[in-house]
Write an enzyme that holds these catalytic residues in place. Sequence first.
Site, PDB file in Angstrom:
ATOM      1  N   ASP A   1       0.772  -1.177  -0.067  1.00 47.20           N
ATOM      2  CA  ASP A   1      -0.016  -0.234  -0.121  1.00 47.20           C
ATOM      3  C   ASP A   1       0.959   1.242  -0.076  1.00 47.20           C
ATOM      4  O   ASP A   1       1.766   1.448   0.826  1.00 47.20           O
ATOM      5  CB  ASP A   1      -0.804  -0.013   1.318  1.00 47.20           C
ATOM      6  CG  ASP A   1      -1.451   1.250   1.853  1.00 47.20           C
ATOM      7  OD1 ASP A   1      -1.655   2.079   0.502  1.00 47.20           O
ATOM      8  OD2 ASP A   1      -2.211   1.192   2.618  1.00 47.20           O
TER       9      ASP A   1
ATOM     10  N   HIS B   1       4.332  18.717 -17.533  1.00 48.99           N
ATOM     11  CA  HIS B   1       4.958  18.381 -18.561  1.00 48.99           C
ATOM     12  C   HIS B   1       4.923  19.518 -19.676  1.00 48.99           C
ATOM     13  O   HIS B   1       5.650  19.224 -20.860  1.00 48.99           O
ATOM     14  CB  HIS B   1       4.819  17.119 -19.106  1.00 48.99           C
ATOM     15  CG  HIS B   1       3.118  16.926 -19.981  1.00 48.99           C
ATOM     16  ND1 HIS B   1       2.196  17.094 -19.157  1.00 48.99           N
ATOM     17  CD2 HIS B   1       2.993  16.809 -21.169  1.00 48.99           C
ATOM     18  CE1 HIS B   1       1.182  16.993 -20.242  1.00 48.99           C
ATOM     19  NE2 HIS B   1       1.810  16.657 -21.507  1.00 48.99           N
TER      20      HIS B   1
ATOM     21  N   GLU C   1      -8.226  19.571 -28.679  1.00 51.86           N
ATOM     22  CA  GLU C   1      -7.772  18.344 -28.899  1.00 51.86           C
ATOM     23  C   GLU C   1      -8.943  17.559 -29.734  1.00 51.86           C
ATOM     24  O   GLU C   1     -10.301  17.721 -29.414  1.00 51.86           O
ATOM     25  CB  GLU C   1      -7.650  17.567 -27.788  1.00 51.86           C
ATOM     26  CG  GLU C   1      -6.277  18.159 -26.919  1.00 51.86           C
ATOM     27  CD  GLU C   1      -5.869  17.449 -25.755  1.00 51.86           C
ATOM     28  OE1 GLU C   1      -4.962  16.400 -25.814  1.00 51.86           O
ATOM     29  OE2 GLU C   1      -6.683  17.308 -24.762  1.00 51.86           O
TER      30      GLU C   1
ATOM     31  N   ASP D   1      -8.234  20.558 -15.552  1.00 46.62           N
ATOM     32  CA  ASP D   1      -7.542  19.471 -16.199  1.00 46.62           C
ATOM     33  C   ASP D   1      -6.217  20.078 -16.846  1.00 46.62           C
ATOM     34  O   ASP D   1      -5.193  19.697 -17.018  1.00 46.62           O
ATOM     35  CB  ASP D   1      -8.350  18.530 -17.115  1.00 46.62           C
ATOM     36  CG  ASP D   1      -7.481  17.297 -17.640  1.00 46.62           C
ATOM     37  OD1 ASP D   1      -6.755  16.765 -17.069  1.00 46.62           O
ATOM     38  OD2 ASP D   1      -7.433  17.362 -19.017  1.00 46.62           O
TER      39      ASP D   1
ATOM     40  N   HIS E   1      -1.522  23.581 -17.161  1.00 50.61           N
ATOM     41  CA  HIS E   1      -0.718  23.815 -18.205  1.00 50.61           C
ATOM     42  C   HIS E   1      -0.823  25.297 -18.826  1.00 50.61           C
ATOM     43  O   HIS E   1      -0.032  26.038 -19.205  1.00 50.61           O
ATOM     44  CB  HIS E   1      -1.096  22.992 -19.340  1.00 50.61           C
ATOM     45  CG  HIS E   1      -0.984  21.469 -18.918  1.00 50.61           C
ATOM     46  ND1 HIS E   1       0.029  20.939 -18.036  1.00 50.61           N
ATOM     47  CD2 HIS E   1      -1.826  20.247 -19.211  1.00 50.61           C
ATOM     48  CE1 HIS E   1      -0.509  19.515 -17.796  1.00 50.61           C
ATOM     49  NE2 HIS E   1      -1.407  19.321 -18.525  1.00 50.61           N
TER      50      HIS E   1
HETATM   51  C1  BG6 Z   1      -2.696  16.218 -19.894  1.00 47.60           C
HETATM   52  C2  BG6 Z   1      -4.142  16.220 -19.566  1.00 47.60           C
HETATM   53  O1  BG6 Z   1      -2.298  16.878 -18.511  1.00 47.60           O
HETATM   54  O2  BG6 Z   1      -2.383  16.710 -20.970  1.00 47.60           O
HETATM   55  C3  BG6 Z   1      -4.845  15.715 -20.895  1.00 47.60           C
HETATM   56  O3  BG6 Z   1      -4.724  15.627 -18.361  1.00 47.60           O
HETATM   57  C4  BG6 Z   1      -4.298  16.086 -22.069  1.00 47.60           C
HETATM   58  O4  BG6 Z   1      -6.283  15.777 -20.716  1.00 47.60           O
HETATM   59  C5  BG6 Z   1      -2.709  15.987 -22.007  1.00 47.60           C
HETATM   60  O5  BG6 Z   1      -4.872  15.650 -23.107  1.00 47.60           O
HETATM   61  C6  BG6 Z   1      -2.173  16.746 -23.441  1.00 47.60           C
HETATM   62  O6  BG6 Z   1      -0.849  16.901 -23.225  1.00 47.60           O
HETATM   63  P1  BG6 Z   1      -0.037  15.873 -24.259  1.00 47.60           P
HETATM   64  O7  BG6 Z   1       1.448  16.244 -24.201  1.00 47.60           O
HETATM   65  O8  BG6 Z   1      -0.526  14.402 -24.166  1.00 47.60           O
HETATM   66  O9  BG6 Z   1      -0.491  16.272 -25.662  1.00 47.60           O
END
Ligand code: BG6
Length: 479
Positions: free
Chosen positions: A84, A173, A211, A230, A235
């Site tokens: 866990d 990221h 997207e 999200d 981002h």
């Molecule tokens: C993520 C989101 O952090 O980033 C997703 O949770 C999104 O919803 C994604 O699709 C987009 O990032 P990438 O780099 O996968 O295009």
Amino acid sequence: MSATIIVLGATGDLTRRYLLPGIAQLVAGGQLGDDVLLVGVAQDDLDDTSFRAQVAERLEQTAGQVDAGVREAVAAGSRYVRGDVTSTETLAAALAVPATVDRHDAEEPVVLYLALPHVLFEPVVEALAGCALPPQLRVVVEKPFGEDLAGAKSLNAALARVLREEQVFRVDHFLAKQTVLNLLGLRFANRVFEPLWTSREVAAIDIVFDETVDAQERAAYYDRSGALRDMVQNHLLQMLTLIAMEEPASLDPADLSARKVEVLRAVPTMSRAEVDARTVRGRYTAGSVTGRDGSRDVAAYTDAPGVEAGRDTETHAEVVLHVETPRWHGVPFRLRTGKALERDRREVVVHFRPMPGSVFDDAAPNELRLELDPDKMFLRINVNGIGDPFDLETVELDLELPRQVPTPYGQLILAILEGDTRLSARAEEAEEAWRIVEPILAAWADGASPLREYAAGSDGPAGDDVGSDSVGASEGGDE
Ligand code: BG6
């Protein structure tokens, strides 16, 4: 470099799709030694042998382009701890693994990556408090950092009780995407852009991440999140900080973060009336989407497993923000994102004001467009046309950047191993971002800017209200 990477949630999707290929790319590129120690932690009934087989198989699926020898080395050196992740005992067992391997180096970086649902972050951090922590430990969390401002503060406080701020990586990221990284160089190393980067010259800025992918597969997570939590809270607001910040004193993490926080603090909290006027939220109904792999039918979001229609989760969000600094007063920043849309449109567009008093009456305003994934730049300019030499022609200077290696997750992992927090958000950034987003969520929950429907594969709900405060209205203005 040698390192230990402990992944909590090692059998999950984030590990499979992003972390394993990222690690393999770094080994292939020589930034990380092939003696990297990967310690997987999860509750699945696996042992070292079956975990290694799973890693090898997953690397084959997601990092096929990486040399087979490298993939085998990463898998062969991995170890598994079953348990866990919120128990001190499990975490202590995982932290004890490096000392048991032959090539043990007590100085090497130890990374603890929480590839887990965010509700587990705080319990894990609390359990960590009971372990003996190596001083070089780095703890990585992904968004969402809490579900609201109170949640983010509570998580930050828990992290601060156990770790020093420079040990905490709230990775985003997007900060490792080529075009996002390029914003700093483009702005602060080019005399032709930086003087133009003000409200005198710029009419509006769009930050768009549309997207074609739908939310179907991740609907159970997504339904509790929505587009604003999200994508926008993290981002897109991080991108906004890099676009709007003043030049930092240096590229040190603390100087950069201070500039980012200044931008976020300069975004006024929206009133309910402003939420009505300056936001749009939408949810897709059934339709047909043409993505990278051709056309496909998409069921209505509300029919996806795990979705509760009554939650009114938005799959599209559009928000116009202002950055109240002398540099940006009066310039709308339009942030827009959504799922199951007509096309993948991931870009930053800087709309320049028209030339005042030009001898040419048909000069189109200049526009700088920075596209993400693949990374391209376009600058729209006017030149004398090829026909009548005194007629204008609008053309685009374009540049396609070489494909990024390693991919964003490889870059992130490398930065973490090097102790570089610049691809992460600091505590205050995360909290300020919630301070901006939370009133929008609250007003929406109270019925502001009602949820609109859009057919999957369309351009989203008509954003006419939001548009009035945005690009169209600002062009030609002379604030
Ligand atoms: C993520 C989101 O952090 O980033 C997703 O949770 C999104 O919803 C994604 O699709 C987009 O990032 P990438 O780099 O996968 O295009």
